[in-house]
Motif scaffolding. Structure first.
Motif, PDB file in Angstrom:
ATOM      1  N   TYR A   5       0.865  -1.198  -0.005  1.00  0.00           N
ATOM      2  CA  TYR A   5       0.007   0.113   0.162  1.00  0.00           C
ATOM      3  C   TYR A   5       0.586   1.266  -0.083  1.00  0.00           C
ATOM      4  O   TYR A   5       0.475   2.303  -0.677  1.00  0.00           O
ATOM      5  CB  TYR A   5      -1.098   0.019   1.216  1.00  0.00           C
ATOM      6  CG  TYR A   5      -1.766   1.125   1.274  1.00  0.00           C
ATOM      7  CD1 TYR A   5      -3.006   1.248   0.313  1.00  0.00           C
ATOM      8  CD2 TYR A   5      -1.608   2.064   2.309  1.00  0.00           C
ATOM      9  CE1 TYR A   5      -3.687   2.561   0.413  1.00  0.00           C
ATOM     10  CE2 TYR A   5      -2.347   3.304   2.261  1.00  0.00           C
ATOM     11  CZ  TYR A   5      -3.443   3.558   1.326  1.00  0.00           C
ATOM     12  OH  TYR A   5      -4.285   4.695   1.461  1.00  0.00           O
ATOM     13  N   GLN A   7       4.120   1.524  -1.165  1.00  0.00           N
ATOM     14  CA  GLN A   7       4.473   1.773  -2.629  1.00  0.00           C
ATOM     15  C   GLN A   7       3.405   2.220  -3.440  1.00  0.00           C
ATOM     16  O   GLN A   7       3.875   3.053  -4.329  1.00  0.00           O
ATOM     17  CB  GLN A   7       5.154   0.352  -3.198  1.00  0.00           C
ATOM     18  CG  GLN A   7       6.454  -0.259  -2.323  1.00  0.00           C
ATOM     19  CD  GLN A   7       7.279   0.679  -2.742  1.00  0.00           C
ATOM     20  OE1 GLN A   7       7.772   1.214  -3.829  1.00  0.00           O
ATOM     21  NE2 GLN A   7       8.407   0.893  -1.767  1.00  0.00           N
ATOM     22  N   LEU A   8       2.357   1.664  -3.697  1.00  0.00           N
ATOM     23  CA  LEU A   8       1.013   2.156  -4.462  1.00  0.00           C
ATOM     24  C   LEU A   8       1.281   3.836  -4.255  1.00  0.00           C
ATOM     25  O   LEU A   8       0.889   4.598  -5.066  1.00  0.00           O
ATOM     26  CB  LEU A   8      -0.173   1.444  -4.019  1.00  0.00           C
ATOM     27  CG  LEU A   8      -0.103   0.040  -4.837  1.00  0.00           C
ATOM     28  CD1 LEU A   8      -1.135  -0.878  -4.231  1.00  0.00           C
ATOM     29  CD2 LEU A   8       0.367  -0.101  -6.325  1.00  0.00           C
ATOM     30  N   GLY A  11       4.030   5.540  -5.394  1.00  0.00           N
ATOM     31  CA  GLY A  11       4.267   5.840  -6.731  1.00  0.00           C
ATOM     32  C   GLY A  11       3.112   6.799  -7.363  1.00  0.00           C
ATOM     33  O   GLY A  11       3.577   7.199  -8.260  1.00  0.00           O
ATOM     34  N   SER A  12       2.017   6.684  -7.013  1.00  0.00           N
ATOM     35  CA  SER A  12       0.878   7.494  -7.684  1.00  0.00           C
ATOM     36  C   SER A  12       0.997   8.921  -7.241  1.00  0.00           C
ATOM     37  O   SER A  12       0.844   9.623  -8.187  1.00  0.00           O
ATOM     38  CB  SER A  12      -0.522   6.997  -7.045  1.00  0.00           C
ATOM     39  OG  SER A  12      -0.834   7.274  -5.684  1.00  0.00           O
ATOM     40  N   GLY A  46       7.572   6.957 -10.601  1.00  0.00           N
ATOM     41  CA  GLY A  46       6.410   6.650 -10.080  1.00  0.00           C
ATOM     42  C   GLY A  46       5.445   5.174 -10.801  1.00  0.00           C
ATOM     43  O   GLY A  46       4.926   4.727  -9.999  1.00  0.00           O
ATOM     44  N   GLY A  47       5.654   5.245 -12.072  1.00  0.00           N
ATOM     45  CA  GLY A  47       5.190   4.040 -12.648  1.00  0.00           C
ATOM     46  C   GLY A  47       6.007   2.754 -12.046  1.00  0.00           C
ATOM     47  O   GLY A  47       5.161   1.723 -12.150  1.00  0.00           O
ATOM     48  N   GLN A  49       7.343   2.244  -9.285  1.00  0.00           N
ATOM     49  CA  GLN A  49       6.750   2.116  -7.864  1.00  0.00           C
ATOM     50  C   GLN A  49       5.328   1.413  -7.746  1.00  0.00           C
ATOM     51  O   GLN A  49       5.145   0.525  -6.996  1.00  0.00           O
ATOM     52  CB  GLN A  49       6.785   3.372  -7.177  1.00  0.00           C
ATOM     53  CG  GLN A  49       8.194   3.822  -6.620  1.00  0.00           C
ATOM     54  CD  GLN A  49       8.325   5.022  -5.670  1.00  0.00           C
ATOM     55  OE1 GLN A  49       7.287   6.027  -6.087  1.00  0.00           O
ATOM     56  NE2 GLN A  49       9.066   5.153  -4.727  1.00  0.00           N
ATOM     57  N   LEU A  50       4.553   1.898  -8.723  1.00  0.00           N
ATOM     58  CA  LEU A  50       3.228   1.293  -8.965  1.00  0.00           C
ATOM     59  C   LEU A  50       3.239  -0.125  -9.196  1.00  0.00           C
ATOM     60  O   LEU A  50       2.586  -1.005  -8.737  1.00  0.00           O
ATOM     61  CB  LEU A  50       2.415   2.229 -10.002  1.00  0.00           C
ATOM     62  CG  LEU A  50       1.997   3.362  -9.329  1.00  0.00           C
ATOM     63  CD1 LEU A  50       1.152   4.194 -10.687  1.00  0.00           C
ATOM     64  CD2 LEU A  50       0.846   3.264  -8.368  1.00  0.00           C
ATOM     65  N   GLY A  53       4.553  -1.982  -6.114  1.00  0.00           N
ATOM     66  CA  GLY A  53       3.466  -2.024  -5.145  1.00  0.00           C
ATOM     67  C   GLY A  53       2.382  -3.091  -5.619  1.00  0.00           C
ATOM     68  O   GLY A  53       1.587  -3.964  -5.090  1.00  0.00           O
ATOM     69  N   SER A  54       2.079  -3.351  -7.147  1.00  0.00           N
ATOM     70  CA  SER A  54       1.106  -4.049  -7.427  1.00  0.00           C
ATOM     71  C   SER A  54       1.820  -5.537  -7.401  1.00  0.00           C
ATOM     72  O   SER A  54       1.100  -6.475  -7.025  1.00  0.00           O
ATOM     73  CB  SER A  54       0.867  -3.808  -8.844  1.00  0.00           C
ATOM     74  OG  SER A  54       0.429  -2.628  -9.113  1.00  0.00           O
TER      75      SER A  54
END
Length: 65
Positions: A5, A7-8, A11-12, A46-47, A49-50, A53-54
């Motif tokens: 969470y 990381q998401l 990242g966003s 950021g991408g 990191q998303l 996180g996923s």
């Protein structure tokens, strides 16, 4: 707050700030760096990191289930 969470979320936020720099900071001149280029780098980070996180979220759900 789980690591996935965090990381998401990070990242966003990084992706949105990078997008804002890329779109709206073209007229601002700094002597060393160009803000639109920094925005592109921040969007890439950021991408990444998303995606990470996923991956953490999916791996965590797989191990629990």
């Amino acid at each position: 707050m789980t690591n996935a969470y965090k990381q998401l979320l990070e990242g966003s936020v990084t992706l949105v700030i990078g997008l804002a720099l890329w779109l709206f900071a073209g007229d601002i001149e700094l002597p060393v760096v160009e803000l639109p280029k920094i925005g592109v780098v921040m969007m890439c980070w950021g991408g990444a990191q998303l995606l990470y996180g996923s991956y953490l979220g999916a791996a965590g759900q797989r191990s629990k289930g």
